[in-house]
Each structure stands twice: as structure tokens, then as C-alpha cells.
Scaffold this motif. Structure first.
Motif, PDB file in Angstrom:
ATOM      1  N   HIS A   3     -12.326   5.595   3.247  1.00 37.34           N
ATOM      2  CA  HIS A   3     -11.570   4.431   3.715  1.00 37.34           C
ATOM      3  C   HIS A   3     -10.219   4.854   4.277  1.00 37.34           C
ATOM      4  O   HIS A   3      -9.734   4.245   5.242  1.00 37.34           O
ATOM      5  CB  HIS A   3     -11.410   3.412   2.595  1.00 37.34           C
ATOM      6  CG  HIS A   3     -12.687   2.706   2.279  1.00 37.34           C
ATOM      7  ND1 HIS A   3     -12.750   1.600   1.469  1.00 37.34           N
ATOM      8  CD2 HIS A   3     -13.964   2.922   2.672  1.00 37.34           C
ATOM      9  CE1 HIS A   3     -13.994   1.189   1.377  1.00 37.34           C
ATOM     10  NE2 HIS A   3     -14.747   1.992   2.097  1.00 37.34           N
ATOM     11  N   LEU A   4      -9.609   5.881   3.694  1.00 38.97           N
ATOM     12  CA  LEU A   4      -8.373   6.411   4.270  1.00 38.97           C
ATOM     13  C   LEU A   4      -8.623   6.949   5.673  1.00 38.97           C
ATOM     14  O   LEU A   4      -7.836   6.711   6.593  1.00 38.97           O
ATOM     15  CB  LEU A   4      -7.797   7.524   3.389  1.00 38.97           C
ATOM     16  CG  LEU A   4      -6.988   7.110   2.174  1.00 38.97           C
ATOM     17  CD1 LEU A   4      -6.678   8.319   1.306  1.00 38.97           C
ATOM     18  CD2 LEU A   4      -5.705   6.415   2.581  1.00 38.97           C
TER      19      LEU A   4
ATOM     20  N   LEU B 244      -8.985   4.067   8.043  1.00 40.03           N
ATOM     21  CA  LEU B 244      -7.687   3.488   8.376  1.00 40.03           C
ATOM     22  C   LEU B 244      -6.953   4.369   9.384  1.00 40.03           C
ATOM     23  O   LEU B 244      -6.411   3.876  10.372  1.00 40.03           O
ATOM     24  CB  LEU B 244      -6.838   3.290   7.120  1.00 40.03           C
ATOM     25  CG  LEU B 244      -5.430   2.722   7.350  1.00 40.03           C
ATOM     26  CD1 LEU B 244      -5.510   1.313   7.931  1.00 40.03           C
ATOM     27  CD2 LEU B 244      -4.645   2.706   6.046  1.00 40.03           C
TER      28      LEU B 244
ATOM     29  N   CYS C  66       0.309   3.701  -3.245  1.00 40.79           N
ATOM     30  CA  CYS C  66      -0.808   4.600  -2.936  1.00 40.79           C
ATOM     31  C   CYS C  66      -0.928   5.751  -3.923  1.00 40.79           C
ATOM     32  O   CYS C  66      -2.023   6.256  -4.161  1.00 40.79           O
ATOM     33  CB  CYS C  66      -0.722   5.104  -1.507  1.00 40.79           C
ATOM     34  SG  CYS C  66       0.756   6.052  -1.158  1.00 40.79           S
TER      35      CYS C  66
ATOM     36  N   CYS D 253      -8.103  -1.753   6.142  1.00 39.72           N
ATOM     37  CA  CYS D 253      -9.171  -1.239   7.005  1.00 39.72           C
ATOM     38  C   CYS D 253      -9.799  -2.369   7.814  1.00 39.72           C
ATOM     39  O   CYS D 253     -10.041  -2.237   9.012  1.00 39.72           O
ATOM     40  CB  CYS D 253     -10.249  -0.535   6.174  1.00 39.72           C
ATOM     41  SG  CYS D 253      -9.804   1.107   5.628  1.00 39.72           S
TER      42      CYS D 253
ATOM     43  N   ALA E  30      -0.863   7.137   5.016  1.00 39.88           N
ATOM     44  CA  ALA E  30      -2.315   7.305   4.930  1.00 39.88           C
ATOM     45  C   ALA E  30      -2.692   8.780   5.021  1.00 39.88           C
ATOM     46  O   ALA E  30      -3.525   9.270   4.240  1.00 39.88           O
ATOM     47  CB  ALA E  30      -3.013   6.498   6.026  1.00 39.88           C
TER      48      ALA E  30
ATOM     49  N   PHE F 285       0.835  -1.197   0.000  1.00 37.18           N
ATOM     50  CA  PHE F 285       0.000   0.000   0.000  1.00 37.18           C
ATOM     51  C   PHE F 285       0.871   1.249   0.000  1.00 37.18           C
ATOM     52  O   PHE F 285       0.609   2.202  -0.742  1.00 37.18           O
ATOM     53  CB  PHE F 285      -0.945   0.003   1.205  1.00 37.18           C
ATOM     54  CG  PHE F 285      -1.758   1.263   1.303  1.00 37.18           C
ATOM     55  CD1 PHE F 285      -2.816   1.483   0.428  1.00 37.18           C
ATOM     56  CD2 PHE F 285      -1.463   2.237   2.235  1.00 37.18           C
ATOM     57  CE1 PHE F 285      -3.550   2.657   0.482  1.00 37.18           C
ATOM     58  CE2 PHE F 285      -2.191   3.408   2.307  1.00 37.18           C
ATOM     59  CZ  PHE F 285      -3.243   3.611   1.434  1.00 37.18           C
TER      60      PHE F 285
ATOM     61  N   THR G  24      -4.482  -0.995  -5.341  1.00 42.19           N
ATOM     62  CA  THR G  24      -4.270  -0.134  -4.179  1.00 42.19           C
ATOM     63  C   THR G  24      -5.572   0.094  -3.419  1.00 42.19           C
ATOM     64  O   THR G  24      -5.584   0.084  -2.184  1.00 42.19           O
ATOM     65  CB  THR G  24      -3.671   1.216  -4.619  1.00 42.19           C
ATOM     66  OG1 THR G  24      -2.480   0.960  -5.357  1.00 42.19           O
ATOM     67  CG2 THR G  24      -3.352   2.093  -3.431  1.00 42.19           C
TER      68      THR G  24
ATOM     69  N   LEU H  90      -6.219  -1.046   0.475  1.00 46.48           N
ATOM     70  CA  LEU H  90      -6.742  -0.174   1.523  1.00 46.48           C
ATOM     71  C   LEU H  90      -7.943  -0.816   2.205  1.00 46.48           C
ATOM     72  O   LEU H  90      -8.059  -0.784   3.431  1.00 46.48           O
ATOM     73  CB  LEU H  90      -7.119   1.192   0.942  1.00 46.48           C
ATOM     74  CG  LEU H  90      -7.725   2.182   1.935  1.00 46.48           C
ATOM     75  CD1 LEU H  90      -6.765   2.483   3.076  1.00 46.48           C
ATOM     76  CD2 LEU H  90      -8.118   3.466   1.219  1.00 46.48           C
TER      77      LEU H  90
END
Length: 150
Positions: A131-132, A135, A41, A69, A91, A37, A61, A65
Motif C-alpha cells: 500500500h505504501l 501511494l 506512520c 491510497c 511514504a 498519517f 495508521t 494509508l
């Protein structure tokens, strides 16, 4: 690769059928997934150009992610990934870059900008920013050091 990551996603998210031996395998592979990742990214940012809407590296990618997660949603993998060097910084930096990319072109990273009229565009990057954020939140959960970094 995308299919393999989707299969991992299904297995990781089904917490009731995962044995402790399988969980140990996931923890060992978490490092590899985090490194992948971190290296890839930037590929997601290429999706802002319409010509690259099916970029395989970007799709990989996005799935990486998703798996990260899910892994950080599980306590046995969370502590391991919270201590992984550079994952949180990557991230946060990626979130900054996607936010800027969304402002400079058509924002494909959030669902609110992907709706035109009555139809919704099913772009693979829709939800990437959320989602970022998930995380980042998971990596900061009950971890004062990571909270201070953010």
C-alpha cells in the motif's frame, strides 16, 4: 477511529455514488488525513514486536494509508495530495523503515512472509508495504517533480 476510517474508505472507493459536494468534503479532509498519517506512520513499525500486534495507533495508521491510497486513485483528489508538503517523503521513508524492520525480525508487512505451512496469518500489517508503494506510485503519476524526488 478505525471504524470511521473504514466507513470513509467505503465511501471514497464507491466513485459512482459520490456527489461533487461530497468530493469537495473529501478534498478538504485530505489534508487532515495526510497530516495524521505523517505523524503516526512510525506506529506501524511497533507491530514487529509480537506484544504490540493490536496497537490501536498502528491500526489507525494502516487504515489512514488505505484511505489515502483510495483518495489518490481519484483524479480530483490526486493533484491536491500530490502537492501536499512532505507526504511523498514520509511514504518513501516509511517504506525504507518497514523494509529494514522486515529484514531484522519476522516480516509481517508482506503476505509472502506471513504464510506458515498451509495457514495464512491474518496480521493487520500484511500488505502495508504494497500500500505504501501504491501511494508512492499514485503521488508520482503524471507528476515530474515527484518522480524526480523518488
Amino acid at each position: 477511529r478505525v471504524t470511521l476510517l473504514e466507513l470513509m474508505m467505503v465511501k471514497v472507493s464507491d466513485k459512482h455514488s459520490v456527489t461533487s459536494e461530497e468530493m469537495n468534503v473529501f478534498v478538504r479532509h485530505a489534508d487532515f488525513l495526510a497530516v495524521c498519517f505523517q505523524e503516526k506512520c512510525g506506529a506501524v513499525l511497533k507491530l514487529t514486536a509480537a506484544a504490540d500486534a493490536e496497537d490501536e495507533e498502528a491500526l489507525v495508521t494502516i487504515r489512514l494509508l488505505d484511505v489515502l491510497c483510495e483518495m489518490t486513485s481519484n483524479n480530483s483528489q490526486l493533484e491536491h495530495l500530490q502537492a501536499f508538503p512532505g507526504l511523498l517523503e514520509t511514504a518513501v521513508d516509511t517504506l525504507r523503515l518497514t523494509h529494514l524492520a522486515g529484514k531484522q525480525a519476522v516480516n509481517i508487512f508482506t503476505a509472502t512472509h506471513a504464510v506458515t505451512g498451509q495457514e495464512e496469518i491474518s496480521h493487520p500489517a500484511v500488505g502495508f508495504k504494497s500500500h505504501l508503494i501504491r501511494l508512492i506510485g499514485n503521488l508520482c503519476y503524471k507528476n515530474k517533480e515527484n518522480q524526480d524526488k523518488v
